[in-house]
Design an enzyme around this catalytic site. Structure first.
Site, PDB file in Angstrom:
ATOM      1  N   GLU A  18      43.391   8.437  34.979  1.00 24.92           N
ATOM      2  CA  GLU A  18      43.270   8.757  36.399  1.00 24.92           C
ATOM      3  C   GLU A  18      44.639   9.086  36.980  1.00 24.92           C
ATOM      4  O   GLU A  18      45.631   8.413  36.676  1.00 24.92           O
ATOM      5  CB  GLU A  18      42.664   7.549  37.109  1.00 24.92           C
ATOM      6  CG  GLU A  18      41.692   7.883  38.199  1.00 24.92           C
ATOM      7  CD  GLU A  18      40.412   8.552  37.719  1.00 24.92           C
ATOM      8  OE1 GLU A  18      40.363   9.801  37.696  1.00 24.92           O
ATOM      9  OE2 GLU A  18      39.465   7.838  37.383  1.00 24.92           O
ATOM     10  N   HIS A  19      44.676  10.122  37.812  1.00 25.81           N
ATOM     11  CA  HIS A  19      45.922  10.611  38.433  1.00 25.81           C
ATOM     12  C   HIS A  19      46.920  11.068  37.376  1.00 25.81           C
ATOM     13  O   HIS A  19      48.137  10.953  37.557  1.00 25.81           O
ATOM     14  CB  HIS A  19      46.535   9.551  39.360  1.00 25.81           C
ATOM     15  CG  HIS A  19      45.723   9.366  40.609  1.00 25.81           C
ATOM     16  ND1 HIS A  19      45.816  10.210  41.686  1.00 25.81           N
ATOM     17  CD2 HIS A  19      44.763   8.471  40.920  1.00 25.81           C
ATOM     18  CE1 HIS A  19      44.962   9.825  42.624  1.00 25.81           C
ATOM     19  NE2 HIS A  19      44.304   8.769  42.177  1.00 25.81           N
ATOM     20  N   THR A  20      46.389  11.561  36.281  1.00 26.36           N
ATOM     21  CA  THR A  20      47.251  12.105  35.231  1.00 26.36           C
ATOM     22  C   THR A  20      47.186  13.630  35.203  1.00 26.36           C
ATOM     23  O   THR A  20      48.094  14.269  34.682  1.00 26.36           O
ATOM     24  CB  THR A  20      46.799  11.580  33.853  1.00 26.36           C
ATOM     25  OG1 THR A  20      45.383  11.761  33.762  1.00 26.36           O
ATOM     26  CG2 THR A  20      47.134  10.119  33.674  1.00 26.36           C
ATOM     27  N   GLY A 106      34.022   9.881  44.481  1.00 30.80           N
ATOM     28  CA  GLY A 106      34.881   9.896  43.292  1.00 30.80           C
ATOM     29  C   GLY A 106      34.153  10.431  42.077  1.00 30.80           C
ATOM     30  O   GLY A 106      34.610  10.280  40.954  1.00 30.80           O
ATOM     31  N   LEU A 107      32.994  11.062  42.307  1.00 32.44           N
ATOM     32  CA  LEU A 107      32.237  11.625  41.184  1.00 32.44           C
ATOM     33  C   LEU A 107      32.252  13.148  41.233  1.00 32.44           C
ATOM     34  O   LEU A 107      31.430  13.820  40.611  1.00 32.44           O
ATOM     35  CB  LEU A 107      30.791  11.093  41.195  1.00 32.44           C
ATOM     36  CG  LEU A 107      30.677   9.580  41.021  1.00 32.44           C
ATOM     37  CD1 LEU A 107      29.245   9.116  41.198  1.00 32.44           C
ATOM     38  CD2 LEU A 107      31.204   9.136  39.653  1.00 32.44           C
ATOM     39  N   SER A 108      33.176  13.656  42.033  1.00 35.74           N
ATOM     40  CA  SER A 108      33.478  15.074  42.003  1.00 35.74           C
ATOM     41  C   SER A 108      32.369  15.990  42.514  1.00 35.74           C
ATOM     42  O   SER A 108      32.022  16.992  41.886  1.00 35.74           O
ATOM     43  CB  SER A 108      33.869  15.458  40.579  1.00 35.74           C
ATOM     44  OG  SER A 108      34.304  16.765  40.584  1.00 35.74           O
ATOM     45  N   SER A 109      31.843  15.645  43.687  1.00 38.57           N
ATOM     46  CA  SER A 109      30.890  16.556  44.326  1.00 38.57           C
ATOM     47  C   SER A 109      31.589  17.874  44.691  1.00 38.57           C
ATOM     48  O   SER A 109      30.967  18.939  44.680  1.00 38.57           O
ATOM     49  CB  SER A 109      30.296  15.913  45.569  1.00 38.57           C
ATOM     50  OG  SER A 109      31.326  15.505  46.447  1.00 38.57           O
ATOM     51  N   SER A 110      32.881  17.815  44.983  1.00 39.79           N
ATOM     52  CA  SER A 110      33.601  19.032  45.397  1.00 39.79           C
ATOM     53  C   SER A 110      33.661  20.052  44.270  1.00 39.79           C
ATOM     54  O   SER A 110      33.335  21.224  44.467  1.00 39.79           O
ATOM     55  CB  SER A 110      35.033  18.709  45.811  1.00 39.79           C
ATOM     56  OG  SER A 110      35.035  17.799  46.854  1.00 39.79           O
ATOM     57  N   ASP A 155      38.452  17.685  37.546  1.00 39.77           N
ATOM     58  CA  ASP A 155      37.040  17.770  37.929  1.00 39.77           C
ATOM     59  C   ASP A 155      36.437  19.103  37.505  1.00 39.77           C
ATOM     60  O   ASP A 155      35.303  19.173  37.025  1.00 39.77           O
ATOM     61  CB  ASP A 155      36.903  17.607  39.443  1.00 39.77           C
ATOM     62  CG  ASP A 155      37.613  16.365  39.950  1.00 39.77           C
ATOM     63  OD1 ASP A 155      37.895  15.479  39.126  1.00 39.77           O
ATOM     64  OD2 ASP A 155      37.892  16.296  41.156  1.00 39.77           O
TER      65      ASP A 155
END
Ligand code: GLA
Length: 344
Positions: A18-20, A106-110, A155
């Site tokens: 995460e955040h990598t 945090g499940l990447s709907s975007s 994502d």
């Protein structure tokens, strides 16, 4: 090219890493079965008429000069503009958007929305063939330049490259995407909503990203991938914590791939837990509601649980042993296929 198309793009969960992504590091996400569906039908005029079914909202704009907007409209306008900017000759279209990924979780709907829009528009237009990495970059520009979130490629690559029963080991320096069998021998991956959906998520995210850029400048490197723990002593305390998270998280991704290969689920759970501790203590993207959700999964017997996605709320992911019951309100997630045009 056809006059009607239905495109589907999945959201994603992230096992670890995460955040990598915006630090040219490593991650191990997988596409989930929830996602966004866009139904497209050509219009004779150079215009997009879009309906966001779940929100009960509409948008309409000319393809001759795409004006900016905010919220979900920014995604639709960005998708059309970026495709045309990349050489696609877009047809006017009616778009109907609906989704099953919870927003802001945090499940990447975007990314699911960006990718489904781009697939639907491409299916009904005259366009050059784009490879999936190009599409991932294009979708990321929609988010960076039209929506204003300085997110990386995690994502979009997950949504575009997802494979059933596999996680994806992504190296964001080389953009090598390697499917890794996610065989859990009856263990289950579940997500649980922390109930918190913060508006500070975007600003907090952009701030973390800026801190990493500052650390790179101070260390004289292009990305944190070039940094090891022995370098962090040169940094001010806050940046030292951020960099420590990124460097150790990259190592945890490699260990997680090895643990999966060995089917060592206790070790995988331990790594997931260590990732969460680092995100909480060094990267500081957890919240009391997230901690509570992590605790609930641990009490349900999780071998490890952690925040997923950008942080500051959203869902947590837990690895449950084969004999544990999925707690109430938690949802089992399984790796599914990537984006596709499903119908015509
Ligand atoms: C969000 C962003 C991704 C990634 C994660 C954190 O989901 O969209 O690019 O940075 O946060 O790993």
């Amino acid at each position: 090219m056809t006059s009607n198309a239905v495109a589907f793009a999945p959201g994603r969960a992230n096992l670890i890493g995460e955040h990598t992504d915006y630090n040219q590091g490593l991650a191990l996400p997988f596409a989930i079965s929830e996602g966004v569906t866009v139904r497209a039908r050509t219009l004779p005029e150079p215009r997009i008429d879009a309906v966001a079914v779940d929100l009960g909202k509409r948008d309409s704009f000319s393809l001759d000069a795409v004006a900016r907007a905010v919220g979900w409209r920014a995604f639709v306008r960005g998708a059309a503009a970026e495709l045309m900017g990349a050489g696609a000759s877009l047809s006017g279209a009616e778009l109907e958007i609906s989704g099953t990924v919870p927003r802001g979780a945090g499940l990447s709907s975007s990314a699911a929305l960006e990718v489904a829009l781009v697939f639907a528009l491409l299916a009904i237009s005259d366009a050059p063939a784009f490879d999936r990495l190009d599409l991932a970059r294009m979708c990321s520009r929609i988010e960076n330049d039209w929506v204003g979130a300085q997110t990386g490629l995690l994502d979009q690559i997950s949504s575009l490259f997802g494979e059933r029963d596999r996680a994806l080991r992504i190296d964001f320096r080389s953009l090598d995407v390697r499917p890794v069998p996610l065989e859990l021998d009856g263990c289950k991956l579940v997500t649980l909503d922390s109930g918190e959906h913060h508006s500070i998520a975007v600003s907090g995210y952009n701030e973390r990203r800026a801190e990493c850029a500052r650390a790179c400048a101070e260390l004289g490197v292009c990305s944190l991938r070039e940094v090891s723990l022995s370098d962090v002593g040169e940094l001010p305390a806050l940046l030292r914590k951020r960099v420590t998270h990124v460097v150790t998280e990259n190592a945890r991704v490699e260990h997680a791939v090895a643990a999966l290969e060995r089917r060592d689920f206790d070790e995988l759970g331990r790594l997931i837990g260590a990732s969460h501790a680092s995100l909480r203590d060094c990267y500081e993207v957890s919240t009391p509601a997230v901690e509570d959700a992590v605790l609930r999964l641990k009490r349900a017997g999780a071998l490890g649980a952690r925040i997923v996605g950008g942080g500051f709320g959203g869902h947590v992911l837990g690895l449950l042993p084969a004999d544990a019951r999925v707690p109430e309100e938690a949802v089992e997630v399984r790796p599914g296929d990537g984006a596709r045009v499903t119908d015509a």
